[in-house]
Design an enzyme around this catalytic site. Sequence first.
Site, PDB file in Angstrom:
ATOM      1  N   TYR A  18      19.423 -88.264-106.019  1.00  9.83           N
ATOM      2  CA  TYR A  18      19.243 -89.668-106.376  1.00  9.83           C
ATOM      3  C   TYR A  18      20.551 -90.439-106.208  1.00  9.83           C
ATOM      4  CZ  TYR A  18      15.006 -87.823-108.620  1.00  9.83           C
ATOM      5  OH  TYR A  18      13.821 -87.193-108.883  1.00  9.83           O
ATOM      6  N   ASP A  57      14.780 -86.401-114.761  1.00  7.91           N
ATOM      7  CA  ASP A  57      15.398 -85.214-114.174  1.00  7.91           C
ATOM      8  C   ASP A  57      16.753 -84.936-114.810  1.00  7.91           C
ATOM      9  OD1 ASP A  57      13.560 -84.078-112.503  1.00  7.91           O
ATOM     10  OD2 ASP A  57      14.165 -85.168-110.714  1.00  7.91           O
ATOM     11  N   HIS A 111       8.533 -75.600-110.653  1.00  8.19           N
ATOM     12  CA  HIS A 111       8.762 -75.763-112.091  1.00  8.19           C
ATOM     13  C   HIS A 111       7.433 -75.817-112.846  1.00  8.19           C
ATOM     14  CE1 HIS A 111      12.677 -78.009-110.748  1.00  8.19           C
ATOM     15  NE2 HIS A 111      12.675 -76.727-110.417  1.00  8.19           N
TER      16      HIS A 111
END
Length: 351
Positions: free
Chosen positions: A131, A94, A228
């Site tokens: 995260y 990511d 996405h």
Amino acid sequence: MMESSTILQRRALFNEAGDIELHKRRMVGGNTTNLNDFNNMKYPWVSKWYRQAMNNFWIPEEINMSSDVQDYRNLSAIEKTAYDKILSFLIFLDSIQTANLPNIGQYITANEINLCLTIQAFQEAVHSQSYSYMLDTICSPEERNDILYQWKDDEHLLARNKFIGNLYNEFQDDKSVLALLKVAIANYVLEGIYFYSGFMFFYNLGRNNKMPGSVQEIRYINRDENTHLWLFRSIIQELQKEEPQVFTARNVRLFRDMIREGCEQEIKWGDYVIGDQIPGLNRHMVADYIRYLGNLRCENLGFEPLYEGHRVEPESMSWVSQYSNANLIKTDFFEAKSTAYAKSSAMVDDL
């Protein structure tokens, strides 16, 4: 029309001679003014995509992680290792997406598509924020750093990251139409296959009433990744219409092989990090689901499926789609923001 080897030119930022007629707008090789006009879009699906992506806005720190602090300490050694390695994998990919998407956007000449890529890049940044919040909540600083950089020392993690990373780097050096399509397929693989054994691990924790905050964070990340996937599938489909000569039998074999490689790597990764020792999951369940996804991703691009059978979602894995289905997350229409997650009383503001 362009050939596979045609070198793309970076779009100018200010272009007074740019075309304003919709029929002249193209994914690549166009002559854009870069003016964003929401009332005049060539691609009808963009408006719906844009609204969906904007409605998906969420703030990681509003998800309550208090239960996860104790749960993390009570995970079995195998579950904790899987949690750490899967999180390390998700964090890196990511993160690299936030750098990769602007690089792609420089060569996309349909301005409404660049709007979508900009939103995706923002959402990838939110995922990185998520995260970080997860790690800051459950880990010591030393544990946090160990998880962040496991991909540098774990050969399995590094091999997976190299497959995607090298394709991204290739487009840095080769600006051909084929290289752009390969990086688009790589994104399609990343969003539509590469994360799923990780997602199913977290959802399996949720089924067992463990790490509820982490599960909810991942659920929102998964919802974003679904949009996405929708974006890159649509980009590839539009390129199929505008540049059909690039989709030769040889190139389609190349694209299918890329999707197959993504599937095989995801299956190997599931075997390594989940195996048969996680309650509620085993390697066969992971492999069956990934092969199903591989066939689905190929068929959505009009390609032949990769695997014999595996045309319907495995019954044993129906709970994965139940967790990841964005329609199951309530949205407040008037506020245009999600209301499905519990807000934490503590908001950090140190970013």
